[in-house]
Design a protein around this motif. Structure first.
Motif, mmCIF file in Angstrom:
data_model
loop_
_atom_site.group_PDB
_atom_site.id
_atom_site.type_symbol
_atom_site.label_atom_id
_atom_site.label_comp_id
_atom_site.label_asym_id
_atom_site.label_seq_id
_atom_site.Cartn_x
_atom_site.Cartn_y
_atom_site.Cartn_z
ATOM 1 N N GLY A 32 0.837 -1.287 -0.007
ATOM 2 C CA GLY A 32 0.251 -0.072 -0.062
ATOM 3 C C GLY A 32 0.877 1.245 0.196
ATOM 4 N N LYS A 33 0.250 2.449 -0.025
ATOM 5 C CA LYS A 33 0.703 3.782 -0.126
ATOM 6 C C LYS A 33 0.920 4.116 1.238
ATOM 7 N N THR A 181 -1.244 -1.746 3.921
ATOM 8 C CA THR A 181 -1.980 -2.887 3.191
ATOM 9 C C THR A 181 -2.550 -1.928 2.243
ATOM 10 N N VAL A 183 -5.895 -1.319 0.423
ATOM 11 C CA VAL A 183 -7.487 -1.634 0.365
ATOM 12 C C VAL A 183 -7.675 -1.034 -1.168
ATOM 13 N N LYS A 184 -7.600 -0.021 -1.389
ATOM 14 C CA LYS A 184 -7.982 0.828 -2.783
ATOM 15 C C LYS A 184 -6.998 1.732 -2.974
ATOM 16 N N HIS A 185 -6.769 1.809 -4.235
ATOM 17 C CA HIS A 185 -5.871 2.777 -5.041
ATOM 18 C C HIS A 185 -6.406 3.418 -6.325
ATOM 19 N N PRO A 186 -6.160 4.879 -6.183
ATOM 20 C CA PRO A 186 -6.720 5.239 -7.472
ATOM 21 C C PRO A 186 -6.336 4.594 -9.055
ATOM 22 N N MET A 187 -5.102 4.191 -8.979
ATOM 23 C CA MET A 187 -4.550 3.566 -9.918
ATOM 24 C C MET A 187 -5.426 2.258 -10.347
ATOM 25 N N ASP A 188 -6.078 1.959 -9.447
ATOM 26 C CA ASP A 188 -6.829 0.622 -9.897
ATOM 27 C C ASP A 188 -8.266 1.222 -10.611
ATOM 28 N N ALA A 189 -8.347 2.488 -10.408
ATOM 29 C CA ALA A 189 -9.588 2.898 -11.148
ATOM 30 C C ALA A 189 -9.224 3.523 -12.334
#
Lengths: 199, 199
Positions: A32-33, A181, A183-189
């Motif tokens: 994670g970031k 960890t 959970v969600k990253h802007p690159m996933d979108a």
């Protein structure tokens, strides 16, 4: 937000004060970031304590983390807190001759040699070894040697090591390990990195 | 260490540039260390971009994060980057009359009201709502209202929210969520917090 109440009191023969001031090895790892940003946030606390801070960036690109670099070097130059020395592998370590063409592996090893010299000399009170988990993971720098050197370092030198996939031997040895960890990253979108956020 | 290659290109009608500069809501949650330090590390990048940065500390004690506060206010005063405004609930928000005795719940709500005013006025380009997950978790501030206000905020205002147990509605809405997972912490070994590391 720790409340300062230890859950166990160890039988290590140390007084509470000795134990409190024991120098720490901290590891920020995971996918994670926030691994490096948390290390540089910690450097703010060290600066406020008046500590000399040494940053070693074990990354290829000299452009990474320019924001943190500029902020911390400006802070270090104010004279209102500790000093900040910033060393970058990406543009060639400052103490290495410019015309020596080191491979990344050689450069990483050279960075570690300087860290060893600075630990022996107690140059800094906080050392940030940014992205140092990678040369360890790739076997460019021997993790067993790193653990031995950290274990035997003199004085009260805190060391923060960042990077994904920190080797087990380092995690086992460290006093603190946080896994950032994802959970969600802007690159996933489908979003690319942007200034002020990624650098 | 993101390489800038999005894994998916969404069909949202935005150009790459528009998508790249889309303002973000970032959440740092979990039981581990590094949630706030990573947020303040991000503030260094924002400062370097020349952005006005606003910090709202939703904590009771005025003593927490004094290192980061001093470092960032010193940085903001250098004139070499962005400005930094630091607001603390712990000693009473600066805009609230000193003789008004607010409960923690009222104070948290008052902090959120000011954040709403600043979002509407576009006062900052990065807002750090430190430990804001707690009043949300406890129901002192309505998370649905927070999500609605963040969704409709004007301009390009990035918002970072820290704290354990961030509510699901906030996590679902956020662009980036990192869970700082505690693998190992010195307090587990009976060590208390120490200066330069915990504050």
């Amino acid at each position: 937000m720790p409340q300062g109440q230890p859950s166990v009191v160890p039988e290590d023969g140390l007084t509470t004060r000795q134990r409190r001031n024991r120098p720490l090895v901290l590891v920020h790892t995971g996918q994670g970031k926030g691994k490096s940003t948390a290390a540089f946030g910690l450097a703010l606390r060290a600066w406020n304590q008046g500590w000399p801070v040494g940053v070693f960036q074990f990354v290829k690109s000299a452009k990474w983390k320019v924001g943190e670099e500029r902020a911390l070097t400006v802070l270090g130059a104010t004279g209102e807190g500790g000093t900040v020395a910033w060393h970058k592998m990406g543009e060639g370590w400052s103490w290495v001759q410019r015309d020596s063409q080191l491979s990344n592996e050689e450069a990483a090893r050279e960075g570690w040699e300087q860290v060893k010299r600075d630990l022996a000399a107690e140059t800094y009170q906080l050392l940030v070894l940014d992205e140092f988990a990678y040369p360890l993971k790739w076997g460019w720098v021997d993790v067993e040697e790193v653990v031995a050197v950290l274990r035997d370092r003199p004085g009260t030198q805190h060391v923060v090591i960042t990077g994904r996939d920190a080797p087990a031997a380092l995690r086992d040895f460290a006093d603190l390990v946080t896994d950032m960890t994802k959970v969600k990253h802007p690159m996933d979108a489908g979003q690319k990195g942007q200034r002020g956020i990624e650098w």
